[in-house]
Design an enzyme around this catalytic site. Structure first.
Site, PDB file in Angstrom:
ATOM      1  CE1 TYR A  37      -4.020   1.719  -0.224  1.00 19.21           C
ATOM      2  CE2 TYR A  37      -3.495   2.697   1.912  1.00 19.21           C
ATOM      3  CZ  TYR A  37      -4.281   2.650   0.769  1.00 19.21           C
ATOM      4  OH  TYR A  37      -5.327   3.517   0.641  1.00 19.21           O
ATOM      5  CE  LYS A  92     -20.861 -20.120 -14.389  1.00 22.30           C
ATOM      6  NZ  LYS A  92     -21.802 -20.983 -15.115  1.00 22.30           N
TER       7      LYS A  92
END
Length: 755
Positions: A37, A92
């Site tokens: 970050y 899925k």
């Protein structure tokens, strides 16, 4: 517990749901966090701002698919809304990850208006490498997919439409092969005119079925030109309107070669099946109840009825998981702008071709040892067949490149190997050896040549160019099995009963007569014991290597090659080595099969042999001789053996690799312990060659690592022999036999180069 109760418990069990986010880079230090970050993350941001394509280099975009739905047509549940559809979308994502290592964000949008839906999804193009639309009702799904494909420069794919089309298309290609019919001559009847049916019909046209040969029916009957003129058909179904009088499904099925059901259960009768053309093909794919039950359709007539359903409890399940993970994998890796018709056809053709190949034992076991062999009851591969990843995916990527939608060129041979590596480190390691084997195949004698698995392995070796196998056994029996298996394989056979091999008995007697072996006993061994025969083949240079041991105990299979071939000139002992592959490391374990209580001299020799084997796999050896003592923490005769072996190796100029010991197992493999507490150790990193103090420890150790550590095991590989001879484990699968043959060929190649 019912299935529904079990499913609720499965999803509720903490943590709730089926997916989570995990990091792919280290975050254990302040430096790591500053790279992940602020402030370090600004560097890739600037790079992507300068060139948007660099997002594929610096972010997860290239392996991230959005599974997007509004929940308007969820399974058989209908319009249950976005939030209620989330378990399906998570599922899925599980399938994408499980079968093709693709990451997914599932996105459920409370948007029924197609305009708003398209706008929302199109705005996420910077996030994803592809979009999988899911469970959206017709006709909105057609418009949404079409508009998103036009607006986005990444693949957009509505699986409910195209998945069934592609998988059933593969089944159709093989059904045509079996029946001997031509695609261009087929008369096809559809029951159902929704998204899946219309997409499947369009796909069949792209495969070669004339559009005018397709008759489509909905709940009102045949889609006719009269109904089109009366505006009863949508713009998506109108192209399939027939110039016939209105009729029912029964009228449409009379004389048809193929029935495709994507409607509701129980609408087809045995009489309707009997009205079809000879050797009919019936794809009854309504779930959970097909348009006609499997047994009913098969028994309706006397000729061949080729049947497929959407159910897993019958042969030929048309399962979309055979398609979308691998289609997206190829599209993502080629950085395709879309998934087009050539890519879909390539997927169907690759699936059809894979079904014609020999099925791995692991797949057969996963399906309760059902007979899985190309024919009316095996038209398409099973979802758990790992080969789908590296057979279908490269075909899709190649089609993307050839059709001009790929933004990245792939070397397909390298790409296939990269895909295999996704299946595990063992695939990556074995590919090194198998590629070496292919460069100069050698003759490998297979002692148990009449065994079905050995024959299948021999066929695979030949197909892949790994070796030139010679099957030892009765030629007529071997050929009968080849024919039963349907293998296109011209087997080379050495039949011990043939007189041409009589000189083997004479030579065996000459070598073993002072060991008490008579002429008659030698003749009996050569003619009746295939292990002795195969050993003599290698020793007499009629074969370059041998394999045995699939059907009998390891010691009895090891004895003949030890007596006939013996150990190498520079070796006094043979040893058994297993290569264990973990996610991010490889470890060679020895001795696991041969030497019961080795001396220091034996341990030193086994270490050298194992280090040589590691280098054959392009692994630079770092050997640790194991004990329950760390560098003298215990002092007795037992721990002195590995310690003395290390001293011998350090004085041996041929031992040109890192070695140290004695040490405990965790010291050897944990870098923090080795570099911290024992920083003086002569290993430049964690050990990758583990030498156990005796056979008991070695056998126990490698099996615990394999079972509890989640490692894949390759072996045992027999080292120290004068010529390549390897003993299989009872119950080895075809892939294990092929792998060991590859090791034997690479061994033979190395010996040729050393001469």
């Amino acid at each position: 517990m019912t299935l529904e109760e079990d499913a609720l418990d499965y999803h509720r069990r903490p943590p709730s749901g089926k997916v989570e986010i995990s990091t792919t880079k280290s975050t254990s230090t302040q430096r790591d966090l500053s790279l992940a970050y602020s402030p370090g993350v600004a560097a890739p941001c600037r790079e992507i701002d300068e060139d948007g394509t660099r997002a594929y280099d610096y972010t997860a975009k290239g392996n991230l698919v959005g599974v997007v739905s509004n929940g308007s047509a969820v399974l058989g549940l209908g319009d249950i809304g976005a939030q209620a559809s989330k378990p399906v979308m998570e599922g899925k994502g599980v399938l994408f990850k499980r079968f093709a290592d693709i990451d997914v964000f599932d996105i459920e949008l409370e948007l029924d208006d197609p305009d708003a839906f398209v706008q929302a999804v199109a705005g996420m193009g910077s996030t994803f490498g592809g979009i999988n639309l899911e469970d959206i009702s017709a006709p909105d799904c057609f418009e949404i997919e079409q508009r998103l494909r036009e607006q986005m420069d990444i693949p957009v794919f509505h699986d409910d439409q195209h998945g069934t089309a592609i998988i059933s298309g593969a089944a159709l290609l093989n059904a045509v092969e079996i029946t001997g019919k031509e695609l261009s001559d087929l008369e096809v009847t559809f029951a159902g005119a929704g998204a899946a049916a219309t997409a499947t019909a369009r796909f069949y046209v792209s495969l070669g079925i004339p559009r005018e040969n397709i008759t489509m029916c909905d709940e009102h009957g045949i889609l006719s030109e009269r109904r089109a003129r009366a505006d009863e058909l949508s713009e998506y179904t109108e192209p399939f309107a027939q110039g016939v009088d209105d009729g029912a499904l029964a009228d449409a099925m009379a004389g048809a070669d193929v029935f495709v059901g994507l409607s509701v259960g129980g609408i087809v009768s045995p009489e309707m099946v009997r009205s079809m053309a000879e050797d009919p093909v019936i794809f009854a794919m309504a779930n959970p109840d097909p348009e006609i039950e499997y047994e009913t359709a098969k028994s309706a007539r006397d000729d061949t009825v080729i049947m497929a359903t959407g159910r897993s409890d019958y042969p030929n399940q048309v399962n979309n998981v055979l398609g979308f993970p691998f289609i997206f994998r190829g599209a993502l890796d080629a950085r395709a702008t879309e998934i087009n018709e050539p890519m879909k056809r390539a997927a169907a053709e690759a699936l059809a071709d894979l079904a014609r190949q020999d099925v791995p034992d692991a797949v057969v076991k996963a399906y309760d040892d059902d007979v899985l062999q190309f024919g009316p009851d095996y038209l398409i591969p099973k979802p758990l067949d790992q080969r789908v990843l590296y057979e279908v995916t490269p075909a899709v990527a190649e089609a993307a490149m050839e059709s001009g939608v790929a933004r990245r060129d792939l070397d397909l041979d390298d790409y296939r190997e990269q895909l295999e590596a996704r299946l595990g480190k063992s695939r990556e390691m074995m590919r090194v050896v198998l590629n070496k084997a292919k460069s100069d195949p050698k003759r490998v004698a297979l002692a148990e040549g009449e065994n079905e698995r050995i024959i299948r392995a021999a066929s695979q070796m030949t197909d892949e160019g790994i070796a030139d196998p010679v099957l030892v056994g009765d030629e007529s029996e071997i050929q009968r099995t080849v024919d039963e298996l349907g293998l296109d394989f011209d087997a080379a056979v050495a039949d011990p009963s043939d007189a041409e091999w009589d000189h083997y008995a004479e030579e065996l007697h000459r070598r073993r007569r002072r060991k008490g072996l008579t002429q008659g006993e030698a003749a009996e061994l050569v003619s009746s014991d295939p292990d002795y025969f195969a050993s003599m083949m290698v020793e007499m240079d009629d074969a370059d290597a041998m394999l045995s041991g699939l059907t009998h105990q390891y010691p009895s299979a090891l004895r003949p090659p030890l007596e006939v071939i013996g150990t190498a000139d520079d070796a006094d002992y043979a040893a058994g080595v297993y290569m264990l592959t973990f996610r991010n490391r490889v470890i060679f374990c020895a001795d696991t099969t041969v030497n019961l209580d080795p001396s220091a001299e034996v341990l030193a020799e086994v270490t050298k042999h194992t280090a040589e084997l590691a280098r054959r796999f392009n692994v630079e050896p770092r050997a640790a001789l194991l004990s329950y003592s760390d560098f003298g923490s215990v002092d007795n005769d037992g721990v002195a053996k590995p310690r003395n072996a290390v001293s011998m190796l350090r004085e041996d100029p041929q031992a040109d690799f890192d070695v140290d010991g004695e040490m405990q197992a965790d010291t050897a493999v944990v870098e923090e312990m080795l570099a911290g507490t024992y920083g003086f150790a002569d290993l430049d990193g964690p050990a990758n060659v583990l030498i156990f103090p005796n056979l008991e420890a070695g056998n126990i150790g490698y099996k615990l690592l394999q079972r509890l550590g989640g490692a894949e095991a390759i072996g045992p590989m027999l080292v120290g022999m004068d010529k390549p001879a390897h003993v299989l484990q009872r119950g080895d699968e075809v892939k294990d036999i092929v792998n060991l043959a590859g090791v034997a060929v690479a061994d033979a190649q190395q010996r040729d180069s050393d001469e």
